[in-house]
Each structure stands twice: as C-alpha cells, then as structure tokens.
Write an enzyme that holds these catalytic residues in place. Structure first.
Site, PDB file in Angstrom:
ATOM      1  CB  THR A   1      -2.075   3.417  -3.849  1.00  0.00           C
ATOM      2  OG1 THR A   1      -2.584   4.535  -3.136  1.00  0.00           O
ATOM      3  CG2 THR A   1      -1.732   3.830  -5.260  1.00  0.00           C
ATOM      4  CG  ASN A   2      -8.252   1.942  -2.408  1.00  0.00           C
ATOM      5  OD1 ASN A   2      -8.202   1.250  -3.422  1.00  0.00           O
ATOM      6  ND2 ASN A   2      -8.844   1.531  -1.297  1.00  0.00           N
TER       7      ASN A   2
ATOM      8  CG  ASP B   1      -2.089   2.156   6.324  1.00  0.00           C
ATOM      9  OD1 ASP B   1      -2.624   1.752   5.272  1.00  0.00           O
ATOM     10  OD2 ASP B   1      -2.073   3.364   6.655  1.00  0.00           O
TER      11      ASP B   1
ATOM     12  CB  CYS C   1      -8.457   1.956  -7.300  1.00  0.00           C
ATOM     13  SG  CYS C   1     -10.255   1.954  -7.547  1.00  0.00           S
TER      14      CYS C   1
ATOM     15  CG  ASP D   1      -1.828   1.161   1.316  1.00  0.00           C
ATOM     16  OD1 ASP D   1      -2.404   1.528   0.271  1.00  0.00           O
ATOM     17  OD2 ASP D   1      -1.964   1.735   2.408  1.00  0.00           O
ATOM     18  NE  ARG D   2       0.676   7.344  -2.815  1.00  0.00           N
ATOM     19  CZ  ARG D   2       0.101   8.280  -3.575  1.00  0.00           C
ATOM     20  NH1 ARG D   2       0.189   8.203  -4.904  1.00  0.00           N
ATOM     21  NH2 ARG D   2      -0.568   9.277  -3.026  1.00  0.00           N
ATOM     22  CG  ASP D   3      -1.314   7.875   0.234  1.00  0.00           C
ATOM     23  OD1 ASP D   3      -0.190   8.150  -0.217  1.00  0.00           O
ATOM     24  OD2 ASP D   3      -2.372   8.143  -0.369  1.00  0.00           O
TER      25      ASP D   3
ATOM     26  CE1 TYR E   1      -9.456  11.400  -0.508  1.00  0.00           C
ATOM     27  CE2 TYR E   1      -9.643  13.088   1.202  1.00  0.00           C
ATOM     28  CZ  TYR E   1     -10.143  11.965   0.552  1.00  0.00           C
ATOM     29  OH  TYR E   1     -11.319  11.406   0.968  1.00  0.00           O
TER      30      TYR E   1
ATOM     31  NE  ARG F   1     -12.896   3.017  -2.045  1.00  0.00           N
ATOM     32  CZ  ARG F   1     -11.933   3.858  -1.674  1.00  0.00           C
ATOM     33  NH1 ARG F   1     -11.012   4.228  -2.542  1.00  0.00           N
ATOM     34  NH2 ARG F   1     -11.896   4.339  -0.442  1.00  0.00           N
TER      35      ARG F   1
END
Length: 402
Positions: A284-285, A368, A323, A242-244, A253, A342
């Site tokens: 990543t969403n 996370d 996504c 995952d990214r953020d 955002y 998503r």
C-alpha cells in the site's frame, strides 16, 4: 474478543520409533532439507498467521531445543523454551508451563504438521474453561480411533478398533484451549486421555473439522516422506493486495482504526485465500505520511486493527508493506522524487518476494488503480483490476473453485 497471539508446541517426546535418528537430535528437529528442520516449518506457519509468542515445551534433549531456538525470532514472532524438570506427558508439560500461559492459546504437536488455517480454529469464543480441537477426516478410522460430534460439541472419543472401519473424524493434534482448564491437570498425565474425556462429560470440548495435508514424523518412513514433501510446502502462492479501495473504503488518507470500513466481501475473500493456502500480502502507498497528515506509526496501528478484525472472521494477512514516501511531501525525511517502493514502482512486491517463500508462477496482484497494474507488470506478476462489488466474488473468479 482479543486476537490470540500465543502458540505452544510440544517438543519433548523421546522419538524412540526413529531409533538412532533421534538419539542425539530431538524428533521435531530432524532435517527435512539441508539446514531446514521439521520444527522450522511448523513455527514459520504459526508466525505467518500472526502468532507472536511461540513457546516450545521441551523435555528429552531439551538443551538442544534451547540452544537452537530460545530467543530467536521469525518476523514479529519471538520464540522461547520452557523445559520439563522430568518427563511429564502432554498434560504435565502444559501444567508446568502454567505461569507463562495467556488466557487463551493454541497447543500443537511439534512432530506433526496439519496444514490448516489456525485463525479459523480460534475465531469463535471457547466454552468457558474448555477447548476446541482441530479434527480431520480420514477414510478409515480403525487404526486411529474416532471423534463423535453433536453439532459443534464433541460427544465421545471412540477407541481405535479394527472392527470399526470406514470414514470418520479423528483428532488432528491441534488444540485451542482456555487457560482455566489447566488447573485440572495432574502431572504427569496425558491431556488427551486424562483431561479431554472430562471436558466432554461437561460439554466443554468442541471439534472443528478441517481438510489439509497431514503428516506425523514418528516413523523412519514418515520422516523420509517429510523430507520428500514438506520442504516444498514452505513455498506458497501469494495474493498481493492493495489496501485502500480494495480491502477498505478509501476515505482519503485513511489511517484511524475508527475509520476502517471494509469493502463488501473483503474479510471473506482473505479467509478464502488463507484456507486455500495463499500468502496474503498487502502492498500500500501511504503518501499521507510524507504529506504530514499522520505519523508512520499510525500505519502499524491501523494494520493491527485490521488483523484483530480479520481474526474474528478466522482470517489473517501474512505481511503488510507500505510506502510512506512521495515526491510532493511536506516532511523532508519522506520527500523522495521516485522512491522504488512507491507504486507504480514494484519495490514493495519485490521485497516481499525476497522476504517470503513464494511460488511466483501462481501469484497475482489485485489493485484498483492503473499504478497497481503497472507495479504488478514490472514485478512480473498478473494484475487484476478491481472496480468495485463483492471482493469475495472477485477473488473466487481469479482462483477458481477449490
């Protein structure tokens, strides 16, 4: 420091030791599996590390190379062919391609595979007008000749000598070079014997040792070995990240490169995964697009910024999947009730598994949020919930000691 994007491949040799096998097929284009050429493996490996300008320096049977590869693409990487007018040697082939060279580039032999992290080779600045060689350790240097280091600088090349036995470093056949050094090449010539010794005298040539699988297909028996071993090496375990909140701090955002703040140990964790042979795939969403906070193009710019900063650490991400859809969007084109990409839906992971050669049994996801863990479960992968702290230590705990 600009991320190096150009990789050149020497594919012009005659391959005489292969006999009839290379009479009509260039040595690097020998098949290692049905429909898979040895050169495919090398090009795919460079493309996954973010080299987007792949240049084949062709000579013998150059028309075959041109027909098979010129104008082709591997993901974001474009392939082009530069053909010799006559046999020029490794130095001459490079000199003839001078007009297409970037300021800094990587040069590889097309008939050998050294499975290393090329970004680690290009991470540090080069000596002005010089280069850096990827070196490998062997148990006995007698049949190769050896390379002597004084710190990072190469101090000498020792000719092969049956009386000089024992372990040592040898030339791995992969070079990171400054375009300025090409002006000293006289064609035809050998870059190894005619150019590198001069750079050593001037203190402009460095060496960086690597561990990694190595194979040269110059002999029928080593080509047979490649056919037994190397096709399977295209299949790698993948670390889905995952990214953020996992790689970068989640400011809400996040989409501007100026706002990119890495999680402690994140870049080092990606470098560890690179060095250990994992594909690193970000999933990543990005609902900010659907909500109208930023355009979808901003995601690509942000990911390019991540890649540039990773390159400074000798690291890279193989692929990014995002996504932009959300059920509560404000932008109609991106407002979708339950998009399969998503998370917690597994669409991005499943697409990546289809797009890339992945060993599913050895792959995993780090996220996370519970939605990350559910996406991993639906994709049939182990999920590891990251709750903070040093990401390098977290990843090390998952993959274990090298």
């Amino acid at each position: 420091m600009t991320r190096v994007k150009q990789a050149l491949f020497l594919v012009g040799g005659r391959g005489t030791r292969l006999g009839a096998l290379s009479a009509n097929t260039p040595k690097p284009m020998q098949e290692i599996a049905p429909g898979v050429r040895f050169l495919d493996l090398i090009l795919e490996n460079a493309a996954r590390m973010g080299f987007t300008d792949l240049v084949l320096l062709a000579g013998h049977l150059g028309d075959k190379v041109e027909e098979a590869y010129d104008g082709q693409r591997i993901g974001e990487a474009a392939i082009r062919v530069v053909r010799e007018s006559q046999p020029m040697g490794t130095g001459g082939a490079l000199a003839q391609a001078a007009q297409v060279l970037d300021e800094h580039f990587v040069l590889l032999n097309g008939d050998s595979f050294f499975d290393i992290n090329l970004r680690a080779l290009t991470a540090a600045p080069l000596p002005e007008g010089g280069g850096r060689l990827a070196l490998r350790m062997v148990e006995d240097t007698a049949r190769y000749g050896s390379v002597q280091l004084d710190g990072a600088r190469i101090s000498a090349f020792i000719e092969k000598n049956p009386d000089l036995t024992g372990p040592g470093l040898i030339n791995g056949g992969i070079y990171y070079l400054d375009r300025a050094m090409v002006s000293r090449i006289e064609a035809p010539s050998s870059i190894e014997s005619d150019v590198f010794p001069e750079l050593v005298k001037e203190g402009r040539l460095e060496g960086l040792p690597f561990d990694g699988y190595f194979l040269d297909i110059g002999l029928p028996e080593t080509l047979a070995q490649a056919q037994r071993e190397t096709a399977a090496m295209r299949v790698r375990p993948a670390a889905f990240l995952d990214r953020d909140g996992v790689l970068n701090e989640d400011h809400g955002y996040t989409h501007r490169v100026d706002d990119l703040t890495w999680i402690p140990g994140a870049r080092e964790a990606i470098r560890l995964l690179n060095d250990r042979g994992y594909r690193v795939i970000v999933v990543t969403n990005q609902a900010g697009v659907a909500r109208g906070y930023y355009e979808e193009e901003a995601i690509g710019v942000f990911h390019a910024g991540m890649q540039a900063q990773l390159a400074e650490e000798g690291a890279f991400v193989d692929a990014f999947y995002h996504c932009p859809f959300h059920a509560d969007g404000k932008v109609p084109a991106y407002t979708v009730e339950d998009h399969p990409d998503r998370k917690p839906n597994p669409g991005m992971i499943l697409r990546a598994l289809n797009d890339w050669q992945v060993n599913r049994e050895a792959s995993f996801l780090i996220g996370d949020k519970p939605s990350d863990m559910e996406a991993a479960r639906r994709a049939g992968l182990p999920g590891h919930l990251y709750t903070g702290g040093d990401l390098l230590a977290f990843v090390s705990g998952i993959i274990g000691p090298g």
